[in-house]
Scaffold this motif. Sequence first.
Motif, PDB file in Angstrom:
ATOM      1  N   TYR A   1      -7.354  -7.777   1.785  1.00 10.74           N
ATOM      2  CA  TYR A   1      -7.197  -7.231   0.453  1.00 10.74           C
ATOM      3  C   TYR A   1      -6.262  -8.124  -0.348  1.00 10.74           C
TER       4      TYR A   1
ATOM      5  N   GLU B   1       9.581   1.369   9.025  1.00 13.19           N
ATOM      6  CA  GLU B   1       9.134  -0.040   8.973  1.00 13.19           C
ATOM      7  C   GLU B   1       9.687  -0.779  10.179  1.00 13.19           C
TER       8      GLU B   1
ATOM      9  N   ALA C   1       2.302 -17.803   0.524  1.00 14.87           N
ATOM     10  CA  ALA C   1       2.347 -17.813  -0.947  1.00 14.87           C
ATOM     11  C   ALA C   1       1.621 -16.602  -1.514  1.00 14.87           C
ATOM     12  N   HIS C   2       2.251 -15.902  -2.427  1.00 12.11           N
ATOM     13  CA  HIS C   2       1.630 -14.733  -3.048  1.00 12.11           C
ATOM     14  C   HIS C   2       1.607 -14.873  -4.569  1.00 12.11           C
ATOM     15  N   ILE C   3       0.397 -15.001  -5.100  1.00 13.90           N
ATOM     16  CA  ILE C   3       0.226 -15.127  -6.547  1.00 13.90           C
ATOM     17  C   ILE C   3      -0.528 -13.892  -7.023  1.00 13.90           C
TER      18      ILE C   3
ATOM     19  N   PHE D   1       0.842  -1.207   0.000  1.00 14.29           N
ATOM     20  CA  PHE D   1       0.000   0.000   0.000  1.00 14.29           C
ATOM     21  C   PHE D   1       0.870   1.248   0.000  1.00 14.29           C
TER      22      PHE D   1
ATOM     23  N   MET E   1      -3.526  -8.409  -3.485  1.00 14.23           N
ATOM     24  CA  MET E   1      -2.544  -7.390  -3.867  1.00 14.23           C
ATOM     25  C   MET E   1      -3.096  -6.391  -4.886  1.00 14.23           C
TER      26      MET E   1
ATOM     27  N   ASP F   1       9.717   0.711  15.279  1.00 13.66           N
ATOM     28  CA  ASP F   1       8.278   0.732  15.515  1.00 13.66           C
ATOM     29  C   ASP F   1       7.850   2.189  15.672  1.00 13.66           C
TER      30      ASP F   1
ATOM     31  N   ARG G   1      -4.289  -3.073   4.510  1.00 13.03           N
ATOM     32  CA  ARG G   1      -5.102  -4.153   5.095  1.00 13.03           C
ATOM     33  C   ARG G   1      -5.226  -4.062   6.611  1.00 13.03           C
TER      34      ARG G   1
ATOM     35  N   ASN H   1       3.989  -8.109   3.704  1.00  9.65           N
ATOM     36  CA  ASN H   1       3.761  -9.549   3.545  1.00  9.65           C
ATOM     37  C   ASN H   1       4.177 -10.108   2.194  1.00  9.65           C
TER      38      ASN H   1
HETATM   39  P1  FDA Z   1       1.345  -5.235   4.777  1.00  9.96           P
HETATM   40  O1  FDA Z   1       0.960  -5.975   5.998  1.00  9.96           O
HETATM   41  O2  FDA Z   1       1.988  -5.979   3.689  1.00  9.96           O
HETATM   42  O3  FDA Z   1       2.311  -4.026   5.201  1.00  9.96           O
HETATM   43  C1  FDA Z   1       2.162  -3.332   6.421  1.00  9.96           C
HETATM   44  C2  FDA Z   1       3.549  -3.067   6.976  1.00  9.96           C
HETATM   45  O4  FDA Z   1       3.434  -2.205   8.106  1.00  9.96           O
HETATM   46  C3  FDA Z   1       4.252  -4.323   7.478  1.00  9.96           C
HETATM   47  O5  FDA Z   1       5.514  -4.422   6.852  1.00  9.96           O
HETATM   48  C4  FDA Z   1       4.401  -4.092   8.979  1.00  9.96           C
HETATM   49  O6  FDA Z   1       5.588  -4.632   9.523  1.00  9.96           O
HETATM   50  C5  FDA Z   1       4.420  -2.577   9.049  1.00  9.96           C
HETATM   51  N1  FDA Z   1       4.011  -2.024  10.347  1.00  9.96           N
HETATM   52  C6  FDA Z   1       2.913  -2.344  11.058  1.00  9.96           C
HETATM   53  N2  FDA Z   1       2.869  -1.618  12.205  1.00  9.96           N
HETATM   54  C7  FDA Z   1       3.968  -0.824  12.200  1.00  9.96           C
HETATM   55  C8  FDA Z   1       4.488   0.125  13.121  1.00  9.96           C
HETATM   56  N3  FDA Z   1       3.854   0.412  14.260  1.00  9.96           N
HETATM   57  N4  FDA Z   1       5.661   0.745  12.827  1.00  9.96           N
HETATM   58  C9  FDA Z   1       6.318   0.461  11.667  1.00  9.96           C
HETATM   59  N5  FDA Z   1       5.872  -0.443  10.763  1.00  9.96           N
HETATM   60  C10 FDA Z   1       4.703  -1.066  11.021  1.00  9.96           C
HETATM   61  N6  FDA Z   1      -2.799 -11.374  -2.212  1.00  9.96           N
HETATM   62  C11 FDA Z   1      -2.842 -11.771  -3.516  1.00  9.96           C
HETATM   63  O7  FDA Z   1      -3.211 -10.982  -4.387  1.00  9.96           O
HETATM   64  N7  FDA Z   1      -2.456 -13.040  -3.857  1.00  9.96           N
HETATM   65  C12 FDA Z   1      -2.029 -13.948  -2.938  1.00  9.96           C
HETATM   66  O8  FDA Z   1      -1.695 -15.088  -3.294  1.00  9.96           O
HETATM   67  C13 FDA Z   1      -1.985 -13.534  -1.566  1.00  9.96           C
HETATM   68  N8  FDA Z   1      -1.564 -14.394  -0.607  1.00  9.96           N
HETATM   69  C14 FDA Z   1      -1.611 -14.017   0.715  1.00  9.96           C
HETATM   70  C15 FDA Z   1      -1.250 -14.936   1.691  1.00  9.96           C
HETATM   71  C16 FDA Z   1      -1.327 -14.584   3.036  1.00  9.96           C
HETATM   72  C17 FDA Z   1      -0.935 -15.583   4.093  1.00  9.96           C
HETATM   73  C18 FDA Z   1      -1.797 -13.293   3.400  1.00  9.96           C
HETATM   74  C19 FDA Z   1      -1.948 -12.907   4.848  1.00  9.96           C
HETATM   75  C20 FDA Z   1      -2.123 -12.362   2.430  1.00  9.96           C
HETATM   76  C21 FDA Z   1      -2.039 -12.718   1.078  1.00  9.96           C
HETATM   77  N9  FDA Z   1      -2.334 -11.797   0.086  1.00  9.96           N
HETATM   78  C22 FDA Z   1      -2.376 -12.217  -1.235  1.00  9.96           C
HETATM   79  C23 FDA Z   1      -2.658 -10.388   0.418  1.00  9.96           C
HETATM   80  C24 FDA Z   1      -1.420  -9.460   0.418  1.00  9.96           C
HETATM   81  O9  FDA Z   1      -0.474  -9.933   1.360  1.00  9.96           O
HETATM   82  C25 FDA Z   1      -1.857  -8.041   0.788  1.00  9.96           C
HETATM   83  O10 FDA Z   1      -2.735  -7.566  -0.185  1.00  9.96           O
HETATM   84  C26 FDA Z   1      -0.733  -7.002   0.892  1.00  9.96           C
HETATM   85  O11 FDA Z   1       0.435  -7.515   1.446  1.00  9.96           O
HETATM   86  C27 FDA Z   1      -1.205  -5.852   1.752  1.00  9.96           C
HETATM   87  O12 FDA Z   1      -0.254  -4.801   1.770  1.00  9.96           O
HETATM   88  P2  FDA Z   1      -0.310  -3.705   2.926  1.00  9.96           P
HETATM   89  O13 FDA Z   1       0.734  -2.698   2.601  1.00  9.96           O
HETATM   90  O14 FDA Z   1      -1.694  -3.224   3.125  1.00  9.96           O
HETATM   91  O15 FDA Z   1       0.032  -4.492   4.279  1.00  9.96           O
END
Ligand code: FDA
Length: 367
Positions: free
Chosen positions: A348, A33, A57-59, A14, A350, A213, A341, A41
């Motif tokens: 969500y 981060e 797994a991310h597809i 995002f 990707m 953090d 998310r 993720n």
């Molecule tokens: P994301 O969680 O990736 O990023 C948030 C970041 O904020 C993290 O790096 C975290 O460490 C950081 N953070 C949090 N709090 C903080 C703080 N206080 N200080 C500093 N940093 C902080 N989608 C798809 O299209 N195909 C697929 O196959 C899959 N597979 C899949 C498997 C699994 C197990 C999951 C859980 C999800 C998927 N997805 C997916 C979804 C995909 O992972 C998702 O859409 C994106 O990673 C979301 O990106 P974000 O940036 O929203 O969150």
Amino acid sequence: MKHYDYILVGGGLFNGVIAREARKQGKTCLVVEKREALGGNIMCRDVEGIMVHEYGAHIFHTSNEEVWEYVTSLVEFNHYINSPVANYHGETYNLPFNMNTFSKMWGIAFPSEAKKIIESQRQAVEGEPENLEEQAISLVGTDIYQKLIKGYTEKQWGRDCRDLPASIIKRIPVRYIYDNNYFNDPHQGIPKKGYNELISKLYEGCDVMLSTDFLEKREELSRLGDQVIYTGTIDSYYGYRFGKLSYRSLKFEHQVLEEENHQGVAVMNYTDRETPYTRKIEHKHFAFGTQKNTVVTEEYPVEWDDGMEPYYPVNDEKNNQLFQKYRDLADQEEKVLFGGRLGEYKYYDMDKVIESALCFAKDRLNL
Ligand code: FDA
């Protein structure tokens, strides 16, 4: 100290899109981060030349032309098509449920035969389904439920299917054609060099602070920018003042195996109740790898608790109401905006995250 237009909390997909849109307009960004690397993720770890999907797994798949154009203008994708296989006590079946599955299960060849069997088995439920078991049988019959749904779902939720609400499953896609392609979207694949290249391109030109953090230094870090875009959990931002939102978590066990090809497919779902994990991923097959060794990951669903990764929001009524209370607080903020998310307490894919971040950049940041 340098002053930034944006403080991006969380280095996931995002904020990656926000960073790119901001940089295109000449804006400055500091990414904060808490993990040791950017990517959220979708981050991959290189093990013996194999890109290991560290957080599951991310597809990539999408029907959105603008999103596909966006990602393919940054990195090259391969032609991976997700065709998972179910393993039930050693018997294997193609997924999603399609003529290959039915032909193996019942020794039949034609759609009319499959339809007849499923229809006769669906009769086992009389009246309105009262739980997930009855709902699943009413949709696909007893054989598919017993072998391919029951064990997997019980492991996923940590509960018997008869104790789970029917509403969890609204429909179960069944295809009466021979087609193992899991997704219906016209675009699908994996970045040829892994997701890390996509992440690097998105965050190009940003200053980055890793292993930090934001919440532990929020005043000091907030002062460094005009606007904060926060993609961590919304309840943690507000010190859990109304209570904690619930999640389902996962535990991953990665292993390097001294064999070239372990399971012949990237994703194998273990649908029996006895195998403790739900899925086994063999990462090299996402990239048609030919390395000497292989890396596999077993995926175990677990109840989420403090200190664990919050993977899947539990969007039931109680949690959605709790989220709304935090959302109301967030709506009053001027300097801090919430997205992604965790900030939106929403699962969500990707492509949907990219779509949402592009709208956010345009509508809320005027980028
Ligand atoms: P994301 O969680 O990736 O990023 C948030 C970041 O904020 C993290 O790096 C975290 O460490 C950081 N953070 C949090 N709090 C903080 C703080 N206080 N200080 C500093 N940093 C902080 N989608 C798809 O299209 N195909 C697929 O196959 C899959 N597979 C899949 C498997 C699994 C197990 C999951 C859980 C999800 C998927 N997805 C997916 C979804 C995909 O992972 C998702 O859409 C994106 O990673 C979301 O990106 P974000 O940036 O929203 O969150």
